[in-house]
Design a protein around this motif. Structure first.
Motif, PDB file in Angstrom:
ATOM      1  N   LEU A  55      33.260  44.793  37.545  1.00 33.42           N
ATOM      2  CA  LEU A  55      32.535  44.621  38.849  1.00 33.42           C
ATOM      3  C   LEU A  55      33.417  43.841  39.700  1.00 33.42           C
ATOM      4  N   VAL A  56      34.029  42.842  39.405  1.00 29.79           N
ATOM      5  CA  VAL A  56      34.728  41.923  40.416  1.00 29.79           C
ATOM      6  C   VAL A  56      36.112  42.658  40.560  1.00 29.79           C
ATOM      7  N   ALA A 106      45.822  41.076  36.886  1.00 29.36           N
ATOM      8  CA  ALA A 106      45.830  39.829  36.737  1.00 29.36           C
ATOM      9  C   ALA A 106      44.494  39.152  36.842  1.00 29.36           C
ATOM     10  N   LEU A 107      43.656  39.662  37.705  1.00 28.28           N
ATOM     11  CA  LEU A 107      42.290  39.449  37.662  1.00 28.28           C
ATOM     12  C   LEU A 107      41.446  39.754  36.368  1.00 28.28           C
ATOM     13  N   GLY A 108      41.623  40.913  35.793  1.00 28.43           N
ATOM     14  CA  GLY A 108      41.160  41.296  34.793  1.00 28.43           C
ATOM     15  C   GLY A 108      41.496  40.190  33.838  1.00 28.43           C
ATOM     16  N   GLU A 109      42.808  39.870  33.492  1.00 25.36           N
ATOM     17  CA  GLU A 109      43.158  38.966  32.500  1.00 25.36           C
ATOM     18  C   GLU A 109      42.402  37.723  32.645  1.00 25.36           C
ATOM     19  N   LEU A 163      51.195  37.887  31.543  1.00 23.56           N
ATOM     20  CA  LEU A 163      50.709  39.155  32.259  1.00 23.56           C
ATOM     21  C   LEU A 163      50.536  38.553  33.654  1.00 23.56           C
ATOM     22  N   ILE A 164      49.646  37.613  33.954  1.00 21.08           N
ATOM     23  CA  ILE A 164      49.196  37.101  35.268  1.00 21.08           C
ATOM     24  C   ILE A 164      50.535  36.539  35.795  1.00 21.08           C
TER      25      ILE A 164
END
Length: 146
Positions: A18-19, A43-46, A117-118
């Protein structure tokens, strides 16, 4: 134009997509290239996955994003301490900060590569303990120029 998103989300696996989709739609509306949007989404997912999986306290977490057409600044804020030792990363320096995975994870390890990863897909990564509350803040930035 500046776009600011602030979301308080339940600490469950359904909240991460969602985000990611919400931030991606905002970036797409600003005309950001798909490759840059993909880097930010990864990056956000991690960062979200780390909070969802490892934060020991708190049933919610926050995501704040600010996009001004030049840069995207994201903070993922967990609501409590995590269940392990982690690191705060600023440039190439690493120092202990409660709750985030080790920056020295083996390349073939099944878990623990989120920070790597980020760092690889963004220009800046800072992780710090919250000042007046338990928990940590992961802060990353990415240029929106192609």
């Amino acid at each position: 134009m500046e776009v600011v998103l602030e979301m308080t989300l339940p600490r469950n696996a359904e909240s991460a997509p969602l985000v990611r989709h919400t931030l991606d739609a905002s970036l797409r509306g600003l005309g950001v290239a798909s490759e840059i949007r993909a880097d930010i989404a990864l990056a956000l997912g991690e960062a979200c996955a780390n909070v969802i999986q490892h934060a020991a306290n708190g049933m919610e977490y926050e995501v704040r994003a600010r996009m001004d057409g030049v840069r995207c600044v994201v903070e993922v804020i967990d609501g409590g301490t995590a269940d392990g030792v982690g690191v705060a990363v600023a440039g190439d320096e690493a120092e202990v900060a409660g709750g985030w995975e080790s920056a020295l994870t083996a390349p073939l390890a099944e878990h623990g590569r989120g920070l790597q990863l980020i760092r690889a897909f963004t220009e800046e990564l800072h992780i710090a303990d919250r000042v007046h509350r338990e928990g940590a803040i992961v802060h990353f930035e990415k240029s929106l120029a192609s």
